[in-house]
Enzyme design. Structure first.
Site, PDB file in Angstrom:
ATOM      1  N   HIS A 224      20.082  10.624  37.567  1.00  0.00           N
ATOM      2  CA  HIS A 224      20.996   9.779  37.519  1.00  0.00           C
ATOM      3  C   HIS A 224      20.808   9.118  39.013  1.00  0.00           C
ATOM      4  CE1 HIS A 224      25.175   8.256  37.253  1.00  0.00           C
ATOM      5  NE2 HIS A 224      25.349   8.748  38.545  1.00  0.00           N
ATOM      6  N   HIS A 266      25.821  14.415  39.984  1.00  0.00           N
ATOM      7  CA  HIS A 266      25.771  13.150  39.787  1.00  0.00           C
ATOM      8  C   HIS A 266      25.117  12.438  40.987  1.00  0.00           C
ATOM      9  CE1 HIS A 266      27.675  12.427  35.982  1.00  0.00           C
ATOM     10  NE2 HIS A 266      28.591  13.159  36.179  1.00  0.00           N
ATOM     11  N   GLU A 281      30.128  17.567  39.098  1.00  0.00           N
ATOM     12  CA  GLU A 281      31.344  17.172  38.323  1.00  0.00           C
ATOM     13  C   GLU A 281      32.183  18.348  38.065  1.00  0.00           C
ATOM     14  OE1 GLU A 281      33.009  14.415  35.058  1.00  0.00           O
ATOM     15  OE2 GLU A 281      31.078  13.865  35.874  1.00  0.00           O
TER      16      GLU A 281
END
Length: 305
Positions: A224, A266, A281
């Site tokens: 990501h 992330h 998260e």
């Protein structure tokens, strides 16, 4: 690897940046807050007065403050190291600001997911917007390049764009269909590095557009975000696999699994001393000190015999 509890489940740590004050600043995308993790592990959270604003990506600004995108209420936010926050509304209908980075010109540059634009905002809040020449490109993360320009990923166009400080845009198509690039950073080698969440790869693009790809062993890892270390290593989050990956300067790919289920890493940032931070998260910040973690791993292997 150390894990710090910074928020309850559902608040959603998302973006992370090392601040000028030595703290690690992070966004809570689902609760509309900005947080700070101190070196001693102390956590402070600052509400933005708009729980649904969706703070996403955060970066250190040229003015000693932290700047961040508010993708759900279409504003750019600023918070100083004392926790005082303000925000600036963006022109246009539902632009969806997302990536943000300090530019070489003393301003902040950001992407607009929904509008196929890149924007520039001065520290006084003056906004200029530049259209991209690709419809439906979904511009994602952005970084200052070694050539005095800004570089951003075009997630739905399988491309990377160079944006000059005058707004001139050059689009470089990537060779692997379905790459879906998100993260991008300037490497210590004078090139740009990106990760493809769809293609499961780390890519390198020179300022003249030459691309080299490094496929991950796990192509479903969904890399990501990516950040460069001071030693030339490239660190990236593997959102789908619950790992923090690294591409070493000699071209070796490795991964550090995050303990426990449902980590969903992330954002990622690397401090000047090489310490790596990732936003999980599930409500945590992971801290990885490469030299120490390597020693611990060697010690564990030695103990096993």
């Amino acid at each position: 690897m150390e894990l710090f509890e910074v928020a309850e489940a559902g608040a959603g740590p998302y973006g992370v940046a090392v601040g000028p004050d030595g703290g690690v600043w992070f966004t809570l995308v689902h609760s509309g807050e900005i947080g700070r993790l101190a070196p001693d592990g102390t956590v402070r959270r600052y509400g933005l007065g708009a729980p649904g604003c969706g703070p996403a990506v955060i970066t250190a600004g040229p003015d000693g403050a932290l700047w961040f995108s508010r993708m759900r209420d279409h504003r750019i936010g600023r918070i100083d190291v004392r926790g005082r926050a303000r925000s600036f509304e963006l022109p246009g209908e539902d632009p969806g600001p997302y990536g943000i980075a300090a530019g070489p010109d003393g301003a902040l540059w950001f992407t607009e997911l929904n509008a196929d634009r890149v924007g520039r905002i001065t520290v006084d809040g003056e906004v200029t917007q530049y259209p991209l020449p690709v419809d439906g490109a979904f511009p994602s993360l952005i970084t200052a390049g070694p050539d005095g320009a800004l570089w951003c990923t075009l997630n739905q166009a399988d491309a990377v764009a160079r944006v000059g400080t005058d707004g001139a845009v050059t689009v470089h198509r990537l060779p692997t269909e379905g790459t879906a690039p998100v993260g991008i950073t300037a490497g210590a080698d004078g090139a740009l590095w990106y990760v493809g969440i769809g293609g499961g790869l780390v890519g390198r693009i020179t300022v003249d557009g030459k691309v080299t790809e490094h496929p991950l062993a796990d192509r479903s890892a969904r890399p990501h975000a990516v950040a460069a270390g001071p030693d030339g290593a490239l660190w990236f989050t593997e959102w789908g696999a619950g790992r923090i990956g690294v591409l070493t300067p000699d071209g070796r790919l490795d991964g550090h699994p995050v303990p426990g289920a449902g980590a969903e890493p992330h954002g990622i940032a690397v401090a000047p001393d090489g310490t790596v931070y990732a936003a999980l998260e599930r409500g945590q910040i992971a801290r990885l000190t490469p030299a120490r973690d390597a020693r611990d791993a060697l010690g564990a292997r030695g103990a096993q015999g």
